[in-house]
Design an enzyme around this catalytic site. Sequence first.
Site, PDB file in Angstrom:
ATOM      1  N   TYR A 183     -40.283 -96.098-105.944  1.00  0.00           N
ATOM      2  CA  TYR A 183     -40.120 -97.452-106.461  1.00  0.00           C
ATOM      3  C   TYR A 183     -41.417 -98.252-106.278  1.00  0.00           C
ATOM      4  O   TYR A 183     -41.412 -99.343-105.708  1.00  0.00           O
ATOM      5  CB  TYR A 183     -38.996 -98.190-105.729  1.00  0.00           C
ATOM      6  CG  TYR A 183     -37.654 -97.523-105.722  1.00  0.00           C
ATOM      7  CD1 TYR A 183     -37.257 -96.661-106.737  1.00  0.00           C
ATOM      8  CD2 TYR A 183     -36.757 -97.764-104.685  1.00  0.00           C
ATOM      9  CE1 TYR A 183     -36.018 -96.056-106.712  1.00  0.00           C
ATOM     10  CE2 TYR A 183     -35.509 -97.166-104.660  1.00  0.00           C
ATOM     11  CZ  TYR A 183     -35.146 -96.309-105.667  1.00  0.00           C
ATOM     12  OH  TYR A 183     -33.908 -95.705-105.635  1.00  0.00           O
ATOM     13  N   HIS A 242     -35.089 -87.510-102.326  1.00  0.00           N
ATOM     14  CA  HIS A 242     -34.799 -88.338-103.488  1.00  0.00           C
ATOM     15  C   HIS A 242     -34.512 -87.494-104.734  1.00  0.00           C
ATOM     16  O   HIS A 242     -35.294 -86.635-105.110  1.00  0.00           O
ATOM     17  CB  HIS A 242     -35.999 -89.257-103.755  1.00  0.00           C
ATOM     18  CG  HIS A 242     -35.682 -90.427-104.623  1.00  0.00           C
ATOM     19  ND1 HIS A 242     -36.564 -91.445-104.855  1.00  0.00           N
ATOM     20  CD2 HIS A 242     -34.568 -90.755-105.328  1.00  0.00           C
ATOM     21  CE1 HIS A 242     -36.030 -92.333-105.654  1.00  0.00           C
ATOM     22  NE2 HIS A 242     -34.808 -91.936-105.959  1.00  0.00           N
TER      23      HIS A 242
END
Length: 363
Positions: free
Chosen positions: A51, A119
């Site tokens: 992110y 992730h």
Amino acid sequence: MSLPLILPPIILGGAGFSHQVYRNPNAAQALQVLKRALELGLRAIDTSAYYHPSEILLGEALSHPDITNLYTRDQYVLMTKVGRIAADKFDYSPTWVRSSVFRSLQRLRTDYLDVVFCHDVEFVPEDEVIEAVGVLFQMAGEGHIRHVGISGYRTDILMRLAHRVREEFSRPLDIAQNWAQLTLQNDGLAEDLDEFKKAGVSCICSSSPLAIGLLRTNGVPVGDLGDFHPAPQGLRIASKLAADYVAAKGDDLAALALRYSIRRAQSLSSPDFRVTTIMGITTIAELEDNLATARQVLPVTESQWRWVAEAGPSTDAVSSQVKKDEELSAGVKDILGPWYGYCFPSPGDGWDVATKMPVPSRI
């Protein structure tokens, strides 16, 4: 202390400080939102190296005197992720996992991380995920990490990996994170929780209660990287019709969807098994609106959250809200029709899991 006892019912999502969902994320925005979130009692943050530049902005904010003068590190939970580098780039190698954790520690300006997830595990071979989890367990033993987890969309893969971890390491994963499957559009995660419990997982983070902004009046968010949302056009149209229906009833689809996800998570929780909701936040106004919505459905027994204790609803108010929400939710599901329960393709036909790369075009 065990993770179910420290993980709060609401977690601040750090994706709102990324180029994916926000135009020009910046330090001032992050500091303002973090200050207000902490003031309101929100004490858990979830982000990822993917992110970008979320970790950097959060680290700057959390180390600012406006925050450090009021809060110590042990007063909030900090979670991040490793393995996903870009939309089409993954690295689960032991060397990179360790480097990524140390980089996150530096970016977030902290000595330890409460949780580190692998992730989007469905994008890489499962053996690589198992190896990466082993590295994270080692780093937990070294004191850099408190708890280890995996994240992704595919619950079948998350459950299978959770069982493999327990078998191969003789210890369970602490936590798993799944997105957009405890929502008004897709409630599939609820059916899989028993399997996670069997694998020894004690916490589930349910992120994207609005399905990455699908379940709201304004449609999917578009950040600096353009429209990345996986929803097909038919689902987008149905969601817009649902938003119009809820608005005509005097409510808001985003608020209804958030209440649904939070209430659903709490109903599925127990003292030794916690289901939490991660809310993506980009502005103070959004933060305050979302927490006002959360207050309508969170029980006042969550005494560690000052804002819940101060503003928790009465039993009659909760019952009235639940009845209204059930009627609205039923109408939304009718409008969604065949799109209710639809699962986004993840990683999709255009991705080769074995090579961790997009499938070459044949044109």
